[in-house]
Scaffold this active site. Sequence first.
Site, PDB file in Angstrom:
ATOM      1  N   HIS A 275       3.039  -3.558   6.735  1.00  0.00           N
ATOM      2  CA  HIS A 275       2.003  -2.558   6.499  1.00  0.00           C
ATOM      3  C   HIS A 275       2.006  -1.539   7.646  1.00  0.00           C
ATOM      4  O   HIS A 275       2.773  -1.651   8.584  1.00  0.00           O
ATOM      5  CB  HIS A 275       0.626  -3.232   6.464  1.00  0.00           C
TER       6      HIS A 275
ATOM      7  N   GLU B 233       1.854   3.807   3.026  1.00  0.00           N
ATOM      8  CA  GLU B 233       2.406   3.267   4.274  1.00  0.00           C
ATOM      9  C   GLU B 233       3.933   3.328   4.240  1.00  0.00           C
ATOM     10  O   GLU B 233       4.615   2.313   4.163  1.00  0.00           O
ATOM     11  CB  GLU B 233       1.855   1.849   4.488  1.00  0.00           C
TER      12      GLU B 233
ATOM     13  N   HIS C  68       0.856  -1.191   0.000  1.00  0.00           N
ATOM     14  CA  HIS C  68       0.000   0.000   0.000  1.00  0.00           C
ATOM     15  C   HIS C  68       0.891   1.241   0.000  1.00  0.00           C
ATOM     16  O   HIS C  68       1.717   1.431   0.888  1.00  0.00           O
ATOM     17  CB  HIS C  68      -0.930  -0.007   1.218  1.00  0.00           C
TER      18      HIS C  68
ATOM     19  N   ARG D  86      -5.725  -7.102  -2.268  1.00  0.00           N
ATOM     20  CA  ARG D  86      -7.035  -7.754  -2.457  1.00  0.00           C
ATOM     21  C   ARG D  86      -7.071  -8.456  -3.812  1.00  0.00           C
ATOM     22  O   ARG D  86      -8.101  -8.901  -4.259  1.00  0.00           O
ATOM     23  CB  ARG D  86      -8.182  -6.711  -2.424  1.00  0.00           C
TER      24      ARG D  86
ATOM     25  N   ARG E 251      -3.292   4.670  -2.011  1.00  0.00           N
ATOM     26  CA  ARG E 251      -3.108   3.321  -1.474  1.00  0.00           C
ATOM     27  C   ARG E 251      -2.849   2.272  -2.566  1.00  0.00           C
ATOM     28  O   ARG E 251      -2.043   1.368  -2.405  1.00  0.00           O
ATOM     29  CB  ARG E 251      -4.383   2.947  -0.701  1.00  0.00           C
TER      30      ARG E 251
ATOM     31  N   TYR F 109      -9.675  -7.372  10.740  1.00  0.00           N
ATOM     32  CA  TYR F 109     -10.972  -7.486  10.062  1.00  0.00           C
ATOM     33  C   TYR F 109     -10.871  -8.555   8.978  1.00  0.00           C
ATOM     34  O   TYR F 109      -9.786  -8.987   8.623  1.00  0.00           O
ATOM     35  CB  TYR F 109     -11.424  -6.148   9.446  1.00  0.00           C
TER      36      TYR F 109
ATOM     37  N   GLU G  44       1.453  -4.899  11.075  1.00  0.00           N
ATOM     38  CA  GLU G  44       0.906  -3.538  10.989  1.00  0.00           C
ATOM     39  C   GLU G  44       1.757  -2.722  11.955  1.00  0.00           C
ATOM     40  O   GLU G  44       1.641  -2.869  13.166  1.00  0.00           O
ATOM     41  CB  GLU G  44      -0.571  -3.503  11.411  1.00  0.00           C
TER      42      GLU G  44
END
Length: 359
Positions: free
Chosen positions: A246, A121, A118, A194, A176, A298, A320
């Site tokens: 990330h 980041e 991304h 994704r 992103r 999530y 993260e």
Amino acid sequence: MVTDVRVSQNTSRSLLPYLQQANIQYTILISDLQKAIENQTGLRSYRNRRSLSGYNYEVYHSLEEIQGWMHHLNKTHSDLIHMFSVGKSYEGRPLFVLKLGKRSRPYKKAVWIDCGIHAREWIGPAFCQWFVKEALQTYQTDPAMKKMLTQLYFYIMPVFNVDGYQFSWTNDRFWRKTRSKNTRFRCHGVDANRNWKVKWCDEGASFHPCDDTYCGPFPESEPEVKAVAHFLRRHRKQIKAYLSFHAYAQMLLYPYSYKYATIPNFNCVESAAYNAVNALQSAYGIRYKYGPASSTLYVSSGSSMDWAYKNGIPYAFAFELRDTGHFGFLLPETLIKPTCTETMLAVKNITLHLLKKCH
């Protein structure tokens, strides 16, 4: 449940009274986002542009600088580093990877590390560079590092999403996605996390090209994802761990991301994660949450971590990094060193765990 939102000045005038009325607690983390961006990127013009031998690992670097740094290391550390490209991005940029390790024997197990899937980041690519620096600087003095580089290869991709990263420097700091063009919509890009062929475009991904979590027209539609997937497939017997970096949330995540279910080698992976977050905390007391991505963060489908795991890489993790929202994607450069220092401890811990037991 905590949510971070970015709103325009005009919207905030109506949003705040609404939140008060609805009795929803809120905190203003960054009152002037534009100013915060300018403070971070405006430093560039008068910063000391030292030669590569004095490369500064405590600042954010542009894509051009990072690729120059990779070329430089390839020339000056040919005993431990071999640079190659796995393909080209949508806009035609090379997708460079550093192979790091002592050529001690023809076949060695390997660890894959990627940063910057991304674009916004920035702390991710900063960590990938830090990891390489630490490996080269401590190889002779740190027995653990010597063991890691002697017994394993590390494939390190400092900037996965090269087009998006470049765009986040020149046009939109909060970009992103990748930068591929969509024929039917005016929107650019696909969420490179994704776009993998694992429960593609199910929960946590969007079919709409203008959304941040757009899964793309089909799995591996993005040349960047296709190139890395092809490389990992070819080396899947050799690669024992997949680590993706990330920001932000301060979490260490493992599969599954796309469903609530326990992975077959849960005990091994869970104990590696537990030890890694403890090692990380030992540096500055920063406590990371850890667990399956679906229940810890999530549900998201089509992620690189799930794909790596499904393709036979037994240890697949997504970090993260700092922080939890105070600075968000605009983590100040003063926090690069502590963030990378503590993360380094976690990565070394996972790597040594890999060499010790559980396979």
